[in-house]
Design a protein around this motif. Structure first.
Motif, PDB file in Angstrom:
ATOM      1  N   SER A 153       0.820  -1.218   0.000  1.00  0.00           N
ATOM      2  CA  SER A 153       0.000   0.000   0.000  1.00  0.00           C
ATOM      3  C   SER A 153       0.852   1.265   0.000  1.00  0.00           C
ATOM      4  N   LEU A 154       2.157   1.123   0.173  1.00  0.00           N
ATOM      5  CA  LEU A 154       3.031   2.296   0.067  1.00  0.00           C
ATOM      6  C   LEU A 154       2.985   2.907  -1.335  1.00  0.00           C
ATOM      7  N   ARG A 155       2.398   2.169  -2.304  1.00  0.00           N
ATOM      8  CA  ARG A 155       2.285   2.754  -3.641  1.00  0.00           C
ATOM      9  C   ARG A 155       1.495   4.050  -3.635  1.00  0.00           C
ATOM     10  N   SER A 156       0.587   4.185  -2.651  1.00  0.00           N
ATOM     11  CA  SER A 156      -0.210   5.411  -2.637  1.00  0.00           C
ATOM     12  C   SER A 156       0.584   6.600  -2.100  1.00  0.00           C
ATOM     13  N   ALA A 157       1.866   6.415  -1.793  1.00  0.00           N
ATOM     14  CA  ALA A 157       2.722   7.552  -1.415  1.00  0.00           C
ATOM     15  C   ALA A 157       2.763   8.591  -2.536  1.00  0.00           C
ATOM     16  N   LEU A 158       2.453   8.139  -3.740  1.00  0.00           N
ATOM     17  CA  LEU A 158       2.421   9.047  -4.886  1.00  0.00           C
ATOM     18  C   LEU A 158       1.373  10.148  -4.696  1.00  0.00           C
ATOM     19  N   GLY A 159       0.325   9.840  -3.940  1.00  0.00           N
ATOM     20  CA  GLY A 159      -0.741  10.816  -3.757  1.00  0.00           C
ATOM     21  C   GLY A 159      -0.610  11.655  -2.492  1.00  0.00           C
ATOM     22  N   MET A 160       0.473  11.491  -1.730  1.00  0.00           N
ATOM     23  CA  MET A 160       0.600  12.262  -0.488  1.00  0.00           C
ATOM     24  C   MET A 160       0.921  13.722  -0.826  1.00  0.00           C
ATOM     25  N   PRO A 161       0.503  14.645   0.068  1.00  0.00           N
ATOM     26  CA  PRO A 161       0.813  16.050  -0.197  1.00  0.00           C
ATOM     27  C   PRO A 161       2.340  16.269  -0.202  1.00  0.00           C
ATOM     28  N   PRO A 162       2.894  16.833  -1.289  1.00  0.00           N
ATOM     29  CA  PRO A 162       4.350  16.993  -1.399  1.00  0.00           C
ATOM     30  C   PRO A 162       4.956  17.777  -0.232  1.00  0.00           C
ATOM     31  N   GLU A 163       4.215  18.796   0.274  1.00  0.00           N
ATOM     32  CA  GLU A 163       4.785  19.600   1.376  1.00  0.00           C
ATOM     33  C   GLU A 163       5.029  18.719   2.588  1.00  0.00           C
ATOM     34  N   GLU A 186      14.482  23.225  -9.269  1.00  0.00           N
ATOM     35  CA  GLU A 186      13.161  22.620  -9.498  1.00  0.00           C
ATOM     36  C   GLU A 186      12.789  21.736  -8.315  1.00  0.00           C
ATOM     37  N   PRO A 187      12.731  22.322  -7.106  1.00  0.00           N
ATOM     38  CA  PRO A 187      12.534  21.484  -5.913  1.00  0.00           C
ATOM     39  C   PRO A 187      11.249  20.642  -5.982  1.00  0.00           C
ATOM     40  N   LYS A 188      10.216  21.145  -6.664  1.00  0.00           N
ATOM     41  CA  LYS A 188       8.966  20.369  -6.747  1.00  0.00           C
ATOM     42  C   LYS A 188       9.180  19.071  -7.504  1.00  0.00           C
ATOM     43  N   GLN A 189      10.010  19.180  -8.541  1.00  0.00           N
ATOM     44  CA  GLN A 189      10.321  17.987  -9.329  1.00  0.00           C
ATOM     45  C   GLN A 189      11.127  16.997  -8.483  1.00  0.00           C
ATOM     46  N   TYR A 190      12.013  17.543  -7.651  1.00  0.00           N
ATOM     47  CA  TYR A 190      12.826  16.661  -6.796  1.00  0.00           C
ATOM     48  C   TYR A 190      11.926  15.897  -5.817  1.00  0.00           C
ATOM     49  N   VAL A 191      10.959  16.606  -5.239  1.00  0.00           N
ATOM     50  CA  VAL A 191      10.053  15.942  -4.284  1.00  0.00           C
ATOM     51  C   VAL A 191       9.222  14.866  -5.000  1.00  0.00           C
ATOM     52  N   GLN A 192       8.904  15.114  -6.261  1.00  0.00           N
ATOM     53  CA  GLN A 192       8.159  14.102  -7.008  1.00  0.00           C
ATOM     54  C   GLN A 192       8.977  12.811  -7.146  1.00  0.00           C
ATOM     55  N   ILE A 193      10.278  12.979  -7.391  1.00  0.00           N
ATOM     56  CA  ILE A 193      11.145  11.803  -7.475  1.00  0.00           C
ATOM     57  C   ILE A 193      11.190  11.098  -6.120  1.00  0.00           C
ATOM     58  N   MET A 194      11.207  11.876  -5.049  1.00  0.00           N
ATOM     59  CA  MET A 194      11.209  11.279  -3.714  1.00  0.00           C
ATOM     60  C   MET A 194       9.952  10.422  -3.517  1.00  0.00           C
ATOM     61  N   GLN A 195       8.823  10.951  -3.972  1.00  0.00           N
ATOM     62  CA  GLN A 195       7.568  10.197  -3.813  1.00  0.00           C
ATOM     63  C   GLN A 195       7.553   8.930  -4.668  1.00  0.00           C
ATOM     64  N   HIS A 196       8.179   9.018  -5.856  1.00  0.00           N
ATOM     65  CA  HIS A 196       8.289   7.808  -6.686  1.00  0.00           C
ATOM     66  C   HIS A 196       9.180   6.760  -6.028  1.00  0.00           C
ATOM     67  N   ALA A 197      10.235   7.237  -5.356  1.00  0.00           N
ATOM     68  CA  ALA A 197      11.154   6.288  -4.691  1.00  0.00           C
ATOM     69  C   ALA A 197      10.364   5.462  -3.674  1.00  0.00           C
TER      70      ALA A 197
END
Ligand SMILES: *Cc1c(COP(=O)(O)O)cnc(C)c1O
Length: 595
Positions: A346-356, A560-571
């Motif tokens: 269920s950690l797959r839904s980390a993609l939908g967590m608020p980036p902040e 592009e910190p927002k893009q970096y956080v997106q990669i973090m969420q994909h990880a």
């Protein structure tokens, strides 16, 4: 007397030379032990009826001291066994040379998320009935010479099976050898089959029965890494071997031939000893296991090239999610992802967590790490600066100093693309001169780069520090020489905490890497190739590393910190949800244990 531990019917016995359970228990030296501990934790979570066996090391794995110039010295670790483990009443004895070594067991209960417990037994020879030399066999982990080591493996394999039997584990149908160190357990199982049939010598039927029970996981991608012992050691340890191995029996002769990697059959083991033959523990385990696997898909390819005569599958390693997720991310997951500890998928839904919220959790983990750096070194690192982590056993093939190949280039990158700093940790094995040189090289570069690129080397790498570093940096660096990193697991710990990897495409990263999505690669892909087809080039790989850092990673982090956080969420979502021991143990159940 049934105890709480053996009142549950248990089917799987897991044997490992090292098992990491608690930071203050020096019962492991590195990745193999950490994997074993995480495997057992996941088995407990999944309510898998498993029992585990290891050896007790009273002097533990060493405590590390580093001088001004990075020279490592080692000291034994004092620890009180009774503070962590409960002594069992059972005693067994193991034949060694012409003596018998008495063993006791100490128990540790690993409790899963639903309360189910898996007992872990540490065998201990430090009893008054034993000779001094025998008592010391459960003294040091990887401490003595090759003969000492073989005797330790006798205690683990043969003593372990006897101890489980003595404690009433009568339902065991699978014996899982975590690496070849435990391979001698198969000889004890063979002996038991022969005895049941009223024989002293083993035969082909015994071999088939034992094969049906044994599972073997190999971890080593180079022939030189496999345990081998001169046959004369074996005949010295087991003076009764000629009654056990009847080499006139074709199946037994074949087993011996394969385990010795011999071209022809020997008439007896004395003759094998005289011709300089070696017992290869990997070949023994391969010959006596129905199911054999490597620890990542690429490692499966490498292992099949090394051992073409047996089918070898692959189950990619994992890490225990609940253990390696830092407190701030645990809290975030607890709020956002229902039951992630019971169901790591269920950690797959980390993609939908608020980036902040992801970013805030990361900043807390980063701050915790910087506090630890300050406590250990007195240095206050800037928490706004991009931070690279590298913590691993210091040994040649892991190339901790690959990033330090060209210091001028590093200064240039920091000037052009943005500031960065590096946090290192890692112990070299006491006899690994090359590994110790690497630590000195890092200290040297640290002085040379001083303020341009701050570098810290934290001593005493262990579970706790490993957790802090893998969760507190912005990028996890991994630069092994292909194909020597069979799996690697520290990058998986990082992924669970949203820390992307920059890594050579070896071990698990050949599967976990999606460029610019879960992290970044260094160098080219050798997917499916074996060691013979690949020529690695340090200079080219260092250049690839520099170019990713300068042109892709640092610009993204700062601009592009927002893009970096997106990669973090994909990880987290793509890799954290998959590269965990819950998925791994489920694969062992369906592919290995139930087959
Ligand atoms: C995770 C871990 C390891 C294994 O890391 P690798 O990436 O496989 O080298 C070794 N030691 C400690 C203390 C760890 O936490």
């Amino acid at each position: 007397m049934p105890t709480q531990a053996n009142s549950v019917k248990r089917f799987v016995a897991y044997f490992s030379m090292e098992i990491a359970l608690e930071n203050a228990m020096p019962s492991y030296s590195g990745g193999l032990g950490v994997l074993a501990g995480d495997t057992i934790r996941a088995a407990a979570d999944l309510r898998l009826p498993m029992v585990a066996v290891s050896l007790l090391y009273r002097r533990g794995f060493f405590s590390q001291h580093l001088s001004e110039d990075g020279t490592q010295t080692e000291e034994p670790v004092e620890w009180k066994v009774e503070d962590f483990l409960k002594e069992e009443n059972a005693r067994v004895s193991v034949p060694l040379e012409n003596r018998r070594v008495e063993l006791r067991a100490w128990r540790y209960m690993v409790k899963g998320v639903r309360g189910f417990e898996v007992p872990v037994y540490f065998l201990d020879a430090d009893l008054p009935a034993n000779a001094e030399w025998d008592r010391n066999l459960t003294g040091g982990l990887y401490g003595g010479d090759s003969y000492y080591r073989l005797c330790q493996e006798v205690l683990l394999g043969i003593g372990g099976v006897r101890m489980l039997r003595m404690m009433g584990y009568e339902d065991l149908t699978r014996y899982h050898m975590n690496e070849g160190h435990a391979a001698l357990l198969s000889l004890e199982l063979l002996g038991a089959e022969a005895m049941k049939a009223g024989r002293t010598a083993i035969n082909g039927e015994d071999i088939e029965k034992v094969r049906a029970k044994c599972v073997f996981t190999t971890h080593t991608p180079v022939p030189a890494g496999h345990d081998r012992f001169p046959i004369e050691y074996l005949t010295r340890v087991f003076p009764q071997q000629s009654k056990f191995f009847d080499l006139k029996d074709a199946a037994v002769a074949d087993l011996v031939k394969r385990s010795l990697q011999a071209e022809t059959n020997y008439p007896n083991l004395e003759e094998a000893a005289a011709s300089g033959a070696h017992l290869n523990m990997t070949y023994l385990a391969l010959s006596l296991s129905k199911y054999v696997n490597g620890v990542a898909k690429q490692h499966g390819v490498t292992s099949r090239q090394m051992f073409p005569e047996v089918p070898i599958e692959a189950i990619t390693n994992g890490v225990h999610a609940g253990t390696w997720t830092s407190p701030p991310f645990q809290q975030l997951f607890d709020r956002q992802i229902a039951q992630w500890r019971e169901d790591n998928y269920s950690l797959r839904s980390a993609l939908g967590m608020p980036p902040e919220e992801v970013w805030s959790a990361h900043l807390i983990a980063k701050h915790d790490l910087m506090e630890r750096v300050r406590e250990k070194t007195g240095l206050q690192l800037d928490e706004e600066v991009f931070t690279i982590g590298f913590a691993r056993r210091a040994t040649g093939y892991k190339r901790a100093d690959l990033i330090l190949a060209d210091l001028d280039r590093l200064r240039q990158i920091a000037k052009n693309a943005g500031q960065f700093q590096i946090i290192y940790a890692g112990k070299a094995h006491p006899n690994d001169g090359g590994g110790k040189d690497i630590i000195r090289h890092i200290f040297h570069a640290k002085k040379a780069l001083r303020k341009a690129i701050p570098i810290v080397f934290l001593d005493e790498y262990n579970l706790e520090l490993g957790g802090k570093i893998t969760s507190g940096v912005d990028l996890w660096l991994n630069t092994p020489q292909f194909p020597l990193e069979a799996s690697g697991t520290s990058g998986m710990k990082a992924a669970l905490n949203g820390v992307p990897s920059l890594s050579i495409l070896d071990g698990w990263w050949a599967e976990g890497h999606i460029e610019g999505v879960t992290g970044w690669s260094i160098g080219e892909s050798w997917r499916g190739l074996g060691p013979a087809d690949v020529h690695t080039d340090n200079t080219k790989e260092a250049e690839s590393l520099y170019s990713k850092l300068e042109n892709v990673i640092l610009p993204m982090f700062y601009k592009e910190p927002k893009q970096y956080v997106q990669i973090m969420q994909h990880a987290i979502a793509i890799n954290g949800s998959f590269f965990n021991t819950q998925r791994m143990v489920q694969q062992y159940i369906t592919d290995a244990y139930l087959r």
